[in-house]
Design a protein around this motif. Structure first.
Motif, PDB file in Angstrom:
ATOM      1  N   UNK A   1      20.443 -50.660 -21.836  1.00 52.96           N
ATOM      2  CA  UNK A   1      21.431 -50.743 -22.913  1.00 52.96           C
ATOM      3  C   UNK A   1      22.550 -49.740 -22.692  1.00 52.96           C
ATOM      4  N   UNK A   2      22.212 -48.560 -22.158  1.00 54.32           N
ATOM      5  CA  UNK A   2      23.217 -47.515 -21.941  1.00 54.32           C
ATOM      6  C   UNK A   2      23.963 -47.678 -20.617  1.00 54.32           C
ATOM      7  N   UNK A   3      23.632 -48.690 -19.848  1.00 56.22           N
ATOM      8  CA  UNK A   3      24.366 -48.942 -18.608  1.00 56.22           C
ATOM      9  C   UNK A   3      23.657 -48.487 -17.355  1.00 56.22           C
ATOM     10  N   UNK A   4      22.746 -47.536 -17.453  1.00 57.88           N
ATOM     11  CA  UNK A   4      21.943 -47.119 -16.315  1.00 57.88           C
ATOM     12  C   UNK A   4      22.640 -46.208 -15.334  1.00 57.88           C
ATOM     13  N   UNK A   5      23.922 -46.466 -15.063  1.00 55.67           N
ATOM     14  CA  UNK A   5      24.654 -45.663 -14.084  1.00 55.67           C
ATOM     15  C   UNK A   5      25.573 -44.637 -14.745  1.00 55.67           C
ATOM     16  N   UNK A   6      25.544 -44.559 -16.062  1.00 61.30           N
ATOM     17  CA  UNK A   6      26.393 -43.577 -16.734  1.00 61.30           C
ATOM     18  C   UNK A   6      25.838 -42.179 -16.529  1.00 61.30           C
ATOM     19  N   UNK A   7      26.617 -41.187 -16.910  1.00 62.20           N
ATOM     20  CA  UNK A   7      26.232 -39.773 -16.774  1.00 62.20           C
ATOM     21  C   UNK A   7      25.876 -39.434 -15.336  1.00 62.20           C
ATOM     22  N   UNK A   8      26.658 -39.967 -14.397  1.00 68.99           N
ATOM     23  CA  UNK A   8      26.448 -39.638 -12.984  1.00 68.99           C
ATOM     24  C   UNK A   8      25.122 -40.110 -12.436  1.00 68.99           C
ATOM     25  N   UNK A   9      24.532 -41.139 -13.044  1.00 72.07           N
ATOM     26  CA  UNK A   9      23.249 -41.645 -12.578  1.00 72.07           C
ATOM     27  C   UNK A   9      22.065 -40.806 -12.998  1.00 72.07           C
ATOM     28  N   UNK A  10      22.259 -39.841 -13.892  1.00 74.47           N
ATOM     29  CA  UNK A  10      21.155 -38.951 -14.286  1.00 74.47           C
ATOM     30  C   UNK A  10      20.233 -39.568 -15.334  1.00 74.47           C
ATOM     31  N   UNK A  11      20.507 -40.804 -15.763  1.00 80.04           N
ATOM     32  CA  UNK A  11      19.570 -41.481 -16.664  1.00 80.04           C
ATOM     33  C   UNK A  11      18.890 -42.651 -15.956  1.00 80.04           C
ATOM     34  N   UNK A  12      19.177 -42.854 -14.699  1.00 82.98           N
ATOM     35  CA  UNK A  12      18.552 -43.943 -13.954  1.00 82.98           C
ATOM     36  C   UNK A  12      17.076 -43.637 -13.719  1.00 82.98           C
ATOM     37  N   UNK A  13      16.245 -44.664 -13.752  1.00 84.21           N
ATOM     38  CA  UNK A  13      14.814 -44.530 -13.520  1.00 84.21           C
ATOM     39  C   UNK A  13      14.396 -45.537 -12.447  1.00 84.21           C
ATOM     40  N   UNK A  14      13.212 -45.362 -11.832  1.00 79.90           N
ATOM     41  CA  UNK A  14      12.773 -46.338 -10.824  1.00 79.90           C
ATOM     42  C   UNK A  14      12.688 -47.759 -11.359  1.00 79.90           C
ATOM     43  N   UNK A  15      12.251 -47.940 -12.611  1.00 77.88           N
ATOM     44  CA  UNK A  15      12.163 -49.290 -13.168  1.00 77.88           C
ATOM     45  C   UNK A  15      13.551 -49.926 -13.258  1.00 77.88           C
ATOM     46  N   UNK A  16      14.534 -49.162 -13.736  1.00 75.21           N
ATOM     47  CA  UNK A  16      15.891 -49.702 -13.799  1.00 75.21           C
ATOM     48  C   UNK A  16      16.471 -49.890 -12.399  1.00 75.21           C
ATOM     49  N   UNK A  17      16.172 -48.970 -11.490  1.00 79.06           N
ATOM     50  CA  UNK A  17      16.681 -49.088 -10.133  1.00 79.06           C
ATOM     51  C   UNK A  17      16.115 -50.321  -9.443  1.00 79.06           C
ATOM     52  N   UNK A  18      14.839 -50.646  -9.699  1.00 86.48           N
ATOM     53  CA  UNK A  18      14.246 -51.852  -9.124  1.00 86.48           C
ATOM     54  C   UNK A  18      14.985 -53.092  -9.620  1.00 86.48           C
ATOM     55  N   UNK A  19      15.299 -53.119 -10.913  1.00 88.38           N
ATOM     56  CA  UNK A  19      16.065 -54.243 -11.463  1.00 88.38           C
ATOM     57  C   UNK A  19      17.451 -54.322 -10.837  1.00 88.38           C
TER      58      UNK A  19
ATOM     59  N   UNK B   1       1.042 -43.262 -22.848  1.00 89.32           N
ATOM     60  CA  UNK B   1       2.314 -42.550 -22.761  1.00 89.32           C
ATOM     61  C   UNK B   1       2.797 -42.412 -21.339  1.00 89.32           C
ATOM     62  N   UNK B   2       1.878 -42.124 -20.426  1.00 90.05           N
ATOM     63  CA  UNK B   2       2.243 -41.980 -19.014  1.00 90.05           C
ATOM     64  C   UNK B   2       2.770 -43.292 -18.451  1.00 90.05           C
ATOM     65  N   UNK B   3       2.055 -44.387 -18.714  1.00 89.32           N
ATOM     66  CA  UNK B   3       2.486 -45.686 -18.194  1.00 89.32           C
ATOM     67  C   UNK B   3       3.829 -46.082 -18.796  1.00 89.32           C
ATOM     68  N   UNK B   4       3.961 -45.934 -20.116  1.00 85.33           N
ATOM     69  CA  UNK B   4       5.216 -46.302 -20.756  1.00 85.33           C
ATOM     70  C   UNK B   4       6.393 -45.464 -20.303  1.00 85.33           C
ATOM     71  N   UNK B   5       6.155 -44.178 -20.023  1.00 80.84           N
ATOM     72  CA  UNK B   5       7.243 -43.295 -19.601  1.00 80.84           C
ATOM     73  C   UNK B   5       7.724 -43.628 -18.190  1.00 80.84           C
ATOM     74  N   UNK B   6       6.802 -44.017 -17.314  1.00 81.41           N
ATOM     75  CA  UNK B   6       7.220 -44.385 -15.956  1.00 81.41           C
ATOM     76  C   UNK B   6       7.850 -45.770 -15.906  1.00 81.41           C
ATOM     77  N   UNK B   7       7.632 -46.581 -16.942  1.00 85.16           N
ATOM     78  CA  UNK B   7       8.189 -47.926 -16.973  1.00 85.16           C
ATOM     79  C   UNK B   7       9.398 -48.040 -17.890  1.00 85.16           C
ATOM     80  N   UNK B   8       9.960 -46.933 -18.333  1.00 84.45           N
ATOM     81  CA  UNK B   8      11.082 -46.991 -19.264  1.00 84.45           C
ATOM     82  C   UNK B   8      12.244 -47.755 -18.633  1.00 84.45           C
ATOM     83  N   UNK B   9      12.751 -48.733 -19.367  1.00 86.23           N
ATOM     84  CA  UNK B   9      13.805 -49.584 -18.823  1.00 86.23           C
ATOM     85  C   UNK B   9      14.838 -49.975 -19.869  1.00 86.23           C
TER      86      UNK B   9
END
Length: 363
Positions: A289-307, A276-284
Motif C-alpha cells: 500500500x505504501x509503494x514498497x520502494x519509498x523511503x529509499x527502499x528501507x521499508x522493502x521486505x523479502x515478501x514484497x521483493x519476491x512480488x 508473530x515470527x511467521x507473520x512478521x517475515x511475511x509482511x506484505x
C-alpha cells in the motif's frame, strides 16, 4: 466364521476399514495436492529454471539453470544481491522489534482484562481486539494521515517544540540518527566495505528507518489484540486454586506472575511467538500500500521483493528463489524458537536442582 471375519488384522483395522478411511480423506488430500503441493513443486521448479512467465513452466523450452537464480541474489555482486540484502536487513529489524513488543503488550493487556476487579471488561476486550479485525489497508491509510509531515502525530510533537519527520518518507536509520547526535555521521573503515549480502556493516547497523518504525508501530497496534485473546484464554484456564496456593506460600503479585503464571503460559507463549515470527517475515500488504520502494527502499521486505521481482521485473526465477529462501528463514527460526522454549525433561530439572543444592552446600 462370522467372528473370524470381524477379527482385527495386524495394526488394529478390520477388513475394509483402511479403504473406507482413504475414501473419506480423499477429497481433502486431493484439494491439498491440487492447491498446495503441486503449486509449491511448480514454484520450486521455477526457482531453478529460466521460465519467462509467457508459457507453461513445464514447456520443454524451459531450461534447468540450477542455483543461478539463488546465486544472483545471495553471492553474485550486483543490484539484485543488494536489494535482497536490504530487504533482509529491513525485515530483520522489523521482526526484532515487532515480535517481542507485540507479545509483551498482548500479555499485559490480557492480564489487565482478566482482572476480576476491572469494570467493563467486555468493552476493553472488544476495544483492544477491534484493530485486528479492521482492514489492514484502511488502517494503513489512516496511519498515512496521522504520520504525514503535517499530520496529527507531528502536530503533537510540534507542540513540544520538536520538529517531526516525514515519517513514511524518511530513510534515516534510528541507530544512525542517534550516533549523529554524537557527531558520528560516517562509517569507520572496518564497516565501510560491502559485506554479507552486499550490505556493509555500517548499513547493517543502521537500525530500522523512521519509515519502518512507523510500520512497526502499525503492526503492534493491529496484532496485539489478537494475541491478547490467546493469552486471555490461557489465563482463564489457570485454576483459582493455583492463585490461592501462591498466596498461602506468601508469593507477591510479581513473583506469582513470573514464577507461576508465565511458566504455565509456555504453550500459548510458543504459539504467539511462532505466529508473530511467521507473520512478521511475511509482511506484505502494508508495504504494498505504501509503494514498497519509498523511503529509499528501507521499508522493502523479502515478501514484497519476491512480488516485485516476479510481477514487475518479470524475473520469475529470482522471485521464486526469494520466496523459498524466506521459507527456509521461517522454518529455521521457528525450530530455534521451539528449542529455546521447549520444556526440559524432569531428569534434567532434578539434575539442575541437585547441582544448585551442592553449590549452596559448598558455599
Amino acid at each position: 466364521m462370522a467372528l473370524a471375519a470381524q477379527r482385527p488384522r495386524r495394526g488394529g483395522l478390520r477388513r475394509g476399514e483402511g479403504r473406507a478411511g482413504w475414501l473419506f480423506v480423499a477429497p481433502a488430500v486431493i484439494i491439498t495436492a491440487v492447491f498446495l503441493a503441486i503449486p509449491i513443486l511448480l514454484a520450486l521448479w521455477v526457482s531453478v529454471s529460466d521460465w519467462n512467465g509467457f508459457q507453461s513452466p513445464l514447456n520443454p523450452r524451459v531450461n534447468f539453470v540450477g542455483l543461478e537464480n539463488y546465486a544472483a541474489i545471495t553471492t553474485e555482486e550486483g543490484l539484485d544481491q543488494r536489494n535482497f540484502g536490504t530487504a533482509v536487513r529491513n525485515n530483520l529489524y522489523y521482526v526484532l522489534l515487532v515480535v517481542p513488543l507485540q507479545t509483551i503488550i498482548a500479555l499485559l493487556l490480557a492480564v489487565q482484562v482478566n482482572r476480576a476487579a476491572l469494570r467493563g471488561r467486555g468493552f476493553f476486550r472488544t476495544a483492544f481486539y477491534f484493530p485486528s479485525v479492521t482492514s489492514t489497508v484502511a488502517i494503513v491509510i489512516v496511519f498515512q494521515f496521522l504520520f504525514t509531515a503535517s499530520g496529527a502525530v507531528n502536530a503533537v510533537i510540534g507542540a513540544l517544540g520538536i520538529d517531526g519527520p516525514d515519517w513514511f518518507n524518511d530513510s534515516t536509520g534510528l541507530i544512525h540518527g542517534a550516533l549523529s547526535a554524537f557527531g558520528i555521521t560516517g562509517p569507520p573503515p572496518a564497516l565501510a566495505e560491502p559485506g554479507f549480502l552486499g550490505i556493509s556493516g555500517w548499513e547493517w547497523l543502521a537500525g530500522p528507518s523512521v519509515a519502518m518504525t512507523s510500520l512497526i508501530i502499525l503492526a503492534i497496534f493491529t496484532t496485539s489484540g489478537t494475541f491478547m485473546l490467546l493469552f486471555l484464554a490461557a489465563l482463564q484456564a489457570i485454576g483459582s486454586e493455583i492463585d490461592e496456593a501462591a498466596l498461602v506460600d506468601g508469593a507477591g503479585p510479581v513473583r506469582k506472575f513470573f514464577s507461576i503464571t508465565v511458566p504455565m503460559l509456555r504453550p500459548t507463549l510458543f504459539t504467539v511467538l511462532t505466529l508473530g515470527l511467521i507473520g512478521s517475515w511475511q509482511v506484505f500488504d502494508q508495504i504494498y500500500v505504501l509503494g514498497g520502494t519509498s523511503a529509499g527502499g528501507t521499508i522493502s521486505t523479502p515478501a514484497f521483493l519476491a512480488y516485485r521481482t516476479s510481477f514487475v521485473d518479470l524475473q520469475w526465477g529470482q522471485g521464486a528463489a526469494i520466496a523459498f529462501i524466506l521459507f527456509v528463514f521461517i522454518i529455521v527460526l521457528t525450530l530455534v524458537q521451539r528449542w529455546v522454549l521447549k520444556e526440559r525433561s524432569p531428569k534434567s530439572k532434578r539434575r539442575a536442582a541437585a547441582t544448585a543444592q551442592e553449590v549452596g552446600v559448598t558455599r
